[in-house]
Enzyme design. Structure first.
Site, PDB file in Angstrom:
ATOM      1  CG  LEU A  52      -1.879  -1.210   1.308  1.00 60.01           C
ATOM      2  CD1 LEU A  52      -2.729  -1.113   2.573  1.00 60.01           C
ATOM      3  CD2 LEU A  52      -2.775  -1.305   0.070  1.00 60.01           C
ATOM      4  CG  HIS A  53       1.066   3.353  -3.285  1.00 66.08           C
ATOM      5  ND1 HIS A  53      -0.003   4.091  -3.754  1.00 66.08           N
ATOM      6  CD2 HIS A  53       1.193   2.301  -4.140  1.00 66.08           C
ATOM      7  CE1 HIS A  53      -0.480   3.534  -4.847  1.00 66.08           C
ATOM      8  NE2 HIS A  53       0.212   2.439  -5.102  1.00 66.08           N
ATOM      9  CD  GLN A  54       0.247   8.777   1.704  1.00 69.65           C
ATOM     10  OE1 GLN A  54      -0.901   9.188   1.792  1.00 69.65           O
ATOM     11  NE2 GLN A  54       0.918   8.337   2.759  1.00 69.65           N
ATOM     12  N   GLY A  55      -1.643   6.382  -2.793  1.00 74.27           N
ATOM     13  CA  GLY A  55      -2.759   6.232  -3.743  1.00 74.27           C
ATOM     14  C   GLY A  55      -3.860   5.369  -3.154  1.00 74.27           C
ATOM     15  CG  HIS A  56      -3.162   1.289  -2.396  1.00 74.61           C
ATOM     16  ND1 HIS A  56      -1.802   1.076  -2.485  1.00 74.61           N
ATOM     17  CD2 HIS A  56      -3.705   0.583  -3.427  1.00 74.61           C
ATOM     18  CE1 HIS A  56      -1.537   0.272  -3.495  1.00 74.61           C
ATOM     19  NE2 HIS A  56      -2.659  -0.032  -4.102  1.00 74.61           N
ATOM     20  CD  GLN A  78      -5.660  -8.224 -11.164  1.00 70.24           C
ATOM     21  OE1 GLN A  78      -6.631  -8.450 -10.444  1.00 70.24           O
ATOM     22  NE2 GLN A  78      -5.196  -6.990 -11.331  1.00 70.24           N
ATOM     23  CE  LYS A 132      -0.276   3.700 -11.982  1.00 69.14           C
ATOM     24  NZ  LYS A 132      -0.471   2.323 -11.600  1.00 69.14           N
ATOM     25  CD  GLN A 182      -8.622  -2.225 -11.844  1.00 65.69           C
ATOM     26  OE1 GLN A 182      -7.917  -3.201 -12.065  1.00 65.69           O
ATOM     27  NE2 GLN A 182      -8.453  -1.468 -10.786  1.00 65.69           N
TER      28      GLN A 182
HETATM   29  P1  AMP Z   1      -3.629  -2.003  -6.965  1.00 61.83           P
HETATM   30  O1  AMP Z   1      -3.243  -2.411  -5.573  1.00 61.83           O
HETATM   31  O2  AMP Z   1      -2.495  -1.461  -7.773  1.00 61.83           O
HETATM   32  O3  AMP Z   1      -4.442  -3.048  -7.670  1.00 61.83           O
HETATM   33  O4  AMP Z   1      -4.593  -0.754  -6.791  1.00 61.83           O
HETATM   34  C1  AMP Z   1      -5.738  -0.808  -5.969  1.00 61.83           C
HETATM   35  C2  AMP Z   1      -6.574   0.420  -6.228  1.00 61.83           C
HETATM   36  O5  AMP Z   1      -5.821   1.585  -5.938  1.00 61.83           O
HETATM   37  C3  AMP Z   1      -7.001   0.527  -7.713  1.00 61.83           C
HETATM   38  O6  AMP Z   1      -8.329   1.033  -7.775  1.00 61.83           O
HETATM   39  C4  AMP Z   1      -6.003   1.514  -8.256  1.00 61.83           C
HETATM   40  O7  AMP Z   1      -6.488   2.232  -9.362  1.00 61.83           O
HETATM   41  C5  AMP Z   1      -5.790   2.425  -7.061  1.00 61.83           C
HETATM   42  N1  AMP Z   1      -4.496   3.089  -7.195  1.00 61.83           N
HETATM   43  C6  AMP Z   1      -3.285   2.506  -7.379  1.00 61.83           C
HETATM   44  N2  AMP Z   1      -2.322   3.440  -7.503  1.00 61.83           N
HETATM   45  C7  AMP Z   1      -2.944   4.641  -7.411  1.00 61.83           C
HETATM   46  C8  AMP Z   1      -2.493   6.007  -7.476  1.00 61.83           C
HETATM   47  N3  AMP Z   1      -1.218   6.320  -7.669  1.00 61.83           N
HETATM   48  N4  AMP Z   1      -3.422   6.977  -7.343  1.00 61.83           N
HETATM   49  C9  AMP Z   1      -4.726   6.674  -7.160  1.00 61.83           C
HETATM   50  N5  AMP Z   1      -5.216   5.420  -7.084  1.00 61.83           N
HETATM   51  C10 AMP Z   1      -4.333   4.419  -7.212  1.00 61.83           C
END
Ligand code: AMP
Length: 285
Positions: free
Chosen positions: A33-37, A61, A150, A154
């Site tokens: 996890l990062h700030q996007g999550h 996937q 991002k 999807q």
């Molecule tokens: P992931 O763990 O990469 O499958 O991402 C999980 C969710 O977080 C998905 O809906 C992604 O689109 C979203 N996500 C991942 N990276 C970012 C980001 N940098 N900014 C915003 N949402 C993100």
């Protein structure tokens, strides 16, 4: 925060919550996890009685076995981060829990939506996405589910899935969170070497350059410009760059009559394939 690994446990918890009238927000992730999550989790915590985060590196996937094997897995760190953003439950099942032996992988078809970009370059990817999102929606029964721009395609696929299968869930989409140098945050960024990390922001630079030229140049010129720009960057290999209608994700031949376009690209940087996009409002300045 409760950590749940089993399907029967998440079903029990969700049933009890639904019976007592609580609203449930779901943030599906693959962890690291990062700030996007965290942005999605904070929004869910603010808008729902209970927030469930799923962390599951979904094998169906991945079209590239190395990408699956080497995908970062940092569950202890994820748990610590989730505790800071008001997440109530973590659903982190193993692969055999989600895909019991002798399961059948159903086939989805999203037509034109998946004939382009990620769908075209990653065979089976959106079938795996639709499968895991359907399973999570059945298991967690969220009122709202949170996704990031991002992964623009999807979001479009999941929107179609919800519509076609009548899932009673509201989709909420948040903008892309970036590092200070513009690189879109991604769990895969941790796999970049220091030198690769230095060149990775060039993907965002290329999108910004294309945006700046959008109103002055025809689409083929802009596309050629992006290919030429990234072609000069050592260690970056462009897979595609497309200018698409955000509603249909189909490439546009020109901008006449368009209110908004999405600039989307995928590129390989060292060992990692990265994607990024920009939504551009053409009525703005
Ligand atoms: P992931 O763990 O990469 O499958 O991402 C999980 C969710 O977080 C998905 O809906 C992604 O689109 C979203 N996500 C991942 N990276 C970012 C980001 N940098 N900014 C915003 N949402 C993100």
């Amino acid at each position: 925060m409760e950590v749940i690994k089993q399907v029967h446990t998440i079903r029990e918890r969700v049933q009890a919550l639904r019976c007592s009238g609580k609203t449930i927000g779901l943030v599906p992730t693959m962890g690291a996890l990062h700030q996007g999550h965290l942005q999605l989790l904070k929004a869910s915590a603010a808008e729902n009685d209970v927030t469930v985060c799923s962390v599951f590196v979904n094998p169906t996937q991945f079209n590239n076995p190395d990408d699956y094997e080497l995908y970062p897995r940092t569950l202890d760190q994820d748990i610590a981060l989730l505790e800071t953003v008001g997440c109530d439950m973590l659903f982190a099942p193993g692969a055999e829990e989600v895909y019991p032996r002798q399961h059948t992988l159903l086939q989805f078809s999203f037509g034109a939506l998946e004939a382009v970009m990620e769908g075209a370059h990653r065979p089976g990817h959106f079938n795996g996405v639709a499968t895991i999102v359907s399973k999570l929606f059945h298991l967690v029964q969220p009122h709202r589910a949170y996704f990031g721009q991002k992964d623009l395609q999807q979001v479009a696929i999941v929107r179609q899935l919800v519509h076609s299968l009548s899932f009673d869930v509201q989709l909420v989409c948040f903008p892309t969170v970036r590092e200070e140098d513009g690189l879109a945050m991604s769990s895969r960024n941790t796999r970049l070497s220091a030198a690769q990390r230095q060149v990775a922001p060039q993907l965002y630079m290329a999108l910004k350059k294309a945006e700046a030229q959008l109103r002055q140049n025809p689409v083929p010129t802009i596309k050629a410009g992006v290919a030429a720009y990234l072609g000069q960057v050592d260690g970056v290999e462009l897979e595609y760059f497309e200018i698409v209608d955000p509603a249909t994700l189909q490439p546009v031949a020109g901008l006449d009559g368009m209110q908004e376009v999405a600039l989307c690209l995928a590129a390989v940087v060292g060992p990692v394939r990265l994607i990024d996009n920009l939504l551009v409002n053409l009525n703005g300045h």
